[in-house]
Design an enzyme around this catalytic site. Structure first.
Site, PDB file in Angstrom:
ATOM      1  CD  GLU B 265      -2.908  -1.304   2.360  1.00 13.93           C
ATOM      2  OE1 GLU B 265      -2.631  -0.724   3.354  1.00 13.93           O
ATOM      3  OE2 GLU B 265      -3.938  -1.705   2.257  1.00 13.93           O
ATOM      4  CG  ASP B 344      -7.619  -5.334   5.202  1.00 23.81           C
ATOM      5  OD1 ASP B 344      -7.124  -5.606   6.577  1.00 23.81           O
ATOM      6  OD2 ASP B 344      -7.778  -4.305   5.214  1.00 23.81           O
ATOM      7  CD  GLU B 372      -9.773  -1.175   8.563  1.00 22.40           C
ATOM      8  OE1 GLU B 372      -8.743  -1.834   9.109  1.00 22.40           O
ATOM      9  OE2 GLU B 372      -9.427  -0.747   7.407  1.00 22.40           O
TER      10      GLU B 372
END
Lengths: 650, 650
Positions: B265, B344, B372
């Site tokens: 990323e 993820d 998240e």
């Protein structure tokens, strides 16, 4: 003729050329002619024809003088046997006359024997900077602010002066320097500490005939004045604004006025205090009235917390519903600033029904030069083409919007596309959009083709091949972008927040009131009299036109109607096949632009050739992405393949 | 028994209670017992039983002493006729023994005659703070960082000490204090100027048996060392890291090691320099090896610039494809840190095939405590339930992941959910997730029900109605969330960037490799041997199970298979009807939670009752939004109505 050696993108359309002229001139100016007009005339002629154009003993002269018979900002140019006369109705008129002369000479349209008169269509031609105090620019795609840095005004006076020249050369006479989304630090521009610096800026703009305006925070009396409320009907609040305004006018005697975004997108405003928009605007208007100032009050107000499940609320109706009932309640120096379309600067929208609907209230048309939804100054998009359509959009059976400009609508404003990039606008060809805005605000009867032609010649010279090919590319650019974007006026199929790149469902379930409601058989919201009733906000002549699928302008079909994909358009194609076709065509158009651009390599300045080419290549990628995402979205929904068997991804 | 008067959310699970005990105690400690263990024992017993629990002339004693026959961090508790003995294998073992004793007493499970032994399953039980130097927390939902502010370490030592206590009480022994996305200012923690402050922090954590680790920037040699490269095979680079590491160990002799997110990323890493992951990790490993340190090298590496049109690339395959061929090439003190799932931290994923696949390389399991994708600590989500499934997920015919913990996998790490909110975790019930992580890292054989029961009793007391209802709510919470979220393991139908709230197509055309490819008839990516081949990364036993629609665990059906909406599940329902049903059920579950919660009003501390209720009400809104958006999305695609005629929006 061709590009002079001193071409710099920074010069924008005020480029040097090596034109020839039959004989030299003397420069005659009367004492009341301002220095800046004289200087621009002197330098401008040299830019076009070289320094030999001036000779003290020349037989012919360029004469600048004021003629108070002309409209204050108007001018008359006469190319006679004794030389050229530039008459202006005022000091500013003279300056506009000089720029008018240079433009006419620059595009080769001012032969001996010509007389040309011009005066602006509207009193106020306004640039809105969306510059933030922190130095960034909201929806800016050309670097950082040339005005702000680190939460305060921090500018290079030379650069500001050059911006003022560019704006004056296209007739802009007001600039609001800070973003309408006023932060606390931007609100502090009104404080005694900050005003001297604002006044410095005003001093730079003043010789160019440009007055400063400020976007102000509705809660300023609380934020800056220590009051408990900003209620416009509270006498202490009004007193605070009166005193503050007096302070501003002491520093800046020709201050244009306040620009206000209230009750919109989480901004405070009178509605949050139970007051009307007129209550809020009038309080400010009364503060600036003694000094000849105005209030630019934005009408971009809607419910930005809508539930997507709520099908009764229809965002485009909001501004008219709110403001129309208040017509007549506003002070004479309030100007309601209305975006061209009822949505938000989309690629294709009808005009706002509020434009011209207020019979007893002044209005400003707000356009957007910065390419928020139109490609971020990566994709080429000649806004003049769209704006010509805006001005040509009917208001009723007998009038189009253009007919209201200078009448009901006495102000034309636009959001700047300028930042601190060397070439001002990121994409060099996006300079044309700033140019076009100024020209159209001055004279809305100019066509996009005329203006584009002017801009190309002033910037790159008059070589026919360059003019012809660039005109082709630029005149086609809006159509190309529209082809690969959201289809037929549906709008919004864009990545959220960023507003760049495709996301068909990006806004579909959000709170912004932006829904296409596409399912496997149909798409669109019925905004006709039988639907949300939005069309009833227009003159009945237009209501009838928009209400019918047959008479509704086809490019707006999905703005007004919900239609099955099998609906057959005038072309004989289904709606779906039209979507597929236009999306393939849009990419082909960009490919054509690139091919055309390549052929101009030897005829264009190297830096510009390269930077624009890079952007065109990126645009091609963007166009392909748009084509594939939009086509795939509809293919997944419908299961219907392309009639021509082209590649649509699964 | 019940909640004492001094309940404070800040105490988390170390709450006071007013339990009764038969007789008082004396406290006996041998000299080598650390002060902190003695203090925690003294204070902890008083917290549970009141200060009268200690009497100098009491017949019975609580004895703390070290027994080096026990595993270093292990302990033995004996409740005999003379009192209670706490033996620890080391100073840290004693401390864990004290907390173990307090836990056992707190939940009422340590009667006379009981002997309890315990030792951690893995050597390293690690917390990863995702705290940024600027004081914000990436994916943090409980306020700002307790470590950082204004680009530097800036902490309240008392608060840090309280955090250390909480972590020690659940067996955590390593903490990486800064975000794995290391910024330039966070990289500067390694400088001579910053290290003393880092060492201060280490000094606070040390008595609690917790060692510090730091996330480091791969480009540190360039950023901090002024070198031209960070190439791990460059001798000057290695020398820089060696010297820097020596400097760190001088300040922090028990420094745990470096945590690295490389080549992921947009982070730099060895791959960007043409080197292998082993090259990068080994260089760091050699630097810390002389001091007994380790390198935590994250395996979350994939192509985050994928084109959605590319159907060959399959993101879940990336980590295995990259790391598996390098098995055996890593130094002995490199620990490859692998997220539990190959995507993820989604609500439902299979375990990563990389877990257990490395036969010659140490591995860490990485979990995420911060919510998240699981509701931002607004929605209730008891992660213990999910983690129990992770530990129970098969690796091959004979083993589940739990069997590898302490063997191939010698480290368990997780991303903290803690910020500077008074209650640490925003949602008070989210404290349970931090608690559960520590308990499971210590003993992966604990069930979610056991841990949830412990946490409820330690926090709110042992009143049966409270325990029963709270257990019901918390044990049901993950299932409820999953029901109203993206269906059957498809994942990702979430607002981009934010990762909160539904957006079915939000990630569909983006570059992150996250595609469901739903059209009007089917949804999902075929990841079987016949598709992208992802299933072949598992042990053949699992490949076969996942490859077949019939044997694939149904909750993961859309992770592995592309299926028509008409596919019939084991319940006899179609896939589509299952989606509709679960989404209505999910909302009903939340309504049930609220109703249950209401009945506990008199039995729970007021502040907690109110704050949790507010969150539950917000969760209900969220659940309704998820239900309606997801159902509408599929309804628009399929045109198929709900069999039961419930409301699905058009």
């Amino acid at each position: 003729m061709g590009i002079g050696q001193e071409y710099r993108e920074y010069n924008a359309w005020l480029q040097p050329h090596s034109y020839r002229f039959k004989e030299p001139f003397r420069l005659n100016t009367s004492p009341e002619v301002p220095m800046v007009a004289r200087d621009e005339c002197k330098a401008g002629m040299e830019r076009l024809f070289g320094s030999g154009i001036w000779q003290e003993d020349a037989k012919k002269s360029v004469t600048l003088h004021i003629n108070s018979q002309l409209p204050a900002e108007g001018y008359r140019l006469t190319n006679g046997s004794n030389g050229i006369a530039v008459e202006g109705g005022s000091q500013n008129g003279i300056l506009y006359g000089v720029f008018g002369l240079l433009r006419a000479l620059g595009i080769g349209q001012f032969d001996e024997g010509t007389v040309a008169e011009s005066a602006p269509a509207v009193e106020r031609r306004v640039i809105n900077q969306w510059d933030r105090a922190d130095g960034t620019v909201e929806r800016g795609y050309a670097g950082n602010s040339i005005f702000f840095k680190d939460d305060r005004l921090d500018f290079n006076p030379e650069r500001i002066r050059d911006y003022a020249r560019l704006l004056a050369s296209i007739g802009i006479n007001v600039i609001a320097i800070n973003n309408v989304n006023v932060t606390e630090s931007s609100a502090r521009l009104l404080t005694a500490e900050a005003l001297p610096k604002v006044a410095e800026l005003a001093d730079i703009f003043r010789p160019y005939g440009i007055r400063l305006a400020l976007s102000v925070h509705f809660e300023s009396p609380v934020l800056l004045g220590g009051l408990q409320t900003s209620d416009p009907l509270d006498k202490r609040v009004a007193a605070w604004w009166n005193a503050k305004t007096q302070e501003i006018y002491q520093a800046i005697p020709d201050f244009s006025g306040y620009l206000m975004k209230a009750d919109s997108e989480f901004r405070g405003g009178p509605a949050s205090l139970g007051r009307t928009q007129a209550d809020g605007a009038n309080m400010l208007a009364r503060a600036v009235a003694p000094f000849g100032g105005v209030v630019y009050w934005r009408c971009f107000i809607y419910n930005c917390m809508q539930d997507w499940r709520d099908t009764d609320t229809d965002r485009p109706k909001a501004a008219y519903d709110l403001f129309k009932p208040q017509d007549g309640l506003f002070e004479k120096n309030v100007i309601l600033q209305v975006k061209n379309g009822p949505s938000d600067f989309q690629v294709r929208e009808p005009n706002s029904p509020l434009l011209g609907a207020m019979k007893h209230t002044r209005e400003a048309l707000e356009l957007q030069i910065t390419q928020e939804y139109t490609g971020h100054q990566i994709d080429l998009y000649n806004l003049a083409v769209q704006w010509e359509e805006v001005f040509s959009f009917p208001v009723n059976r007998n009038q189009v919007l253009r007919d209201l400009i200078g009448n009901e609508i006495d102000t034309v404003a636009a959001v700047s596309n300028v930042g601190d990039d060397e070439n001002w606008t990121g994409h060099t060809l996006a300079q044309a959009n700033l140019y076009s805005f100024g020209r159209l605000a001055w004279n809305p009867r100019l066509t996009a083709r005329e203006i584009t032609d002017e801009w190309i010649k002033l910037t790159f010279g008059t070589e026919p091949e360059v003019v012809e090919k660039l005109t082709d590319i630029m005149m086609s650019s809006r159509g190309a972008y529209e082809k690969y974007n959201a289809p037929l006026g549906i709008g919004w199929m864009v990545n959220i927040n960023l507003h760049y790149g495709p996301s068909p469902d990006g806004y579909e379930f959000m709170k912004w009131g932006t829904y296409h409601r596409a399912n496997r058989v149909a798409i669109g919201v019925d905004r006709t009299s039988r639907g949300t009733g939005f069309t009833k906000q227009y003159d009945p002549y237009l209501t009838e036109i928009f209400d019918s699928r047959e008479t509704c302008p086809e490019e707006l079909l999905l703005y007004f109607h919900r239609l099955p994909y099998t609906y057959v358009l005038k072309s004989g194609k289904t709606l779906l096949q039209h979507i597929y076709d236009t999306h393939f065509e849009g990419v082909q158009e960009v490919e054509r632009f690139i091919a055309l651009w390549e052929t101009l390599k030897a005829k264009l300045p190297g830096t510009t050739f390269v930077s624009v080419k890079q952007r065109l290549l990126k645009q091609l990628e963007n166009a392909e992405e748009w084509r594939d995402v939009i086509n795939t979205f509809f293919y997944r929904l419908t299961g219907t393949t392309d009639e021509k068997g082209r590649k649509i991804y699964e």
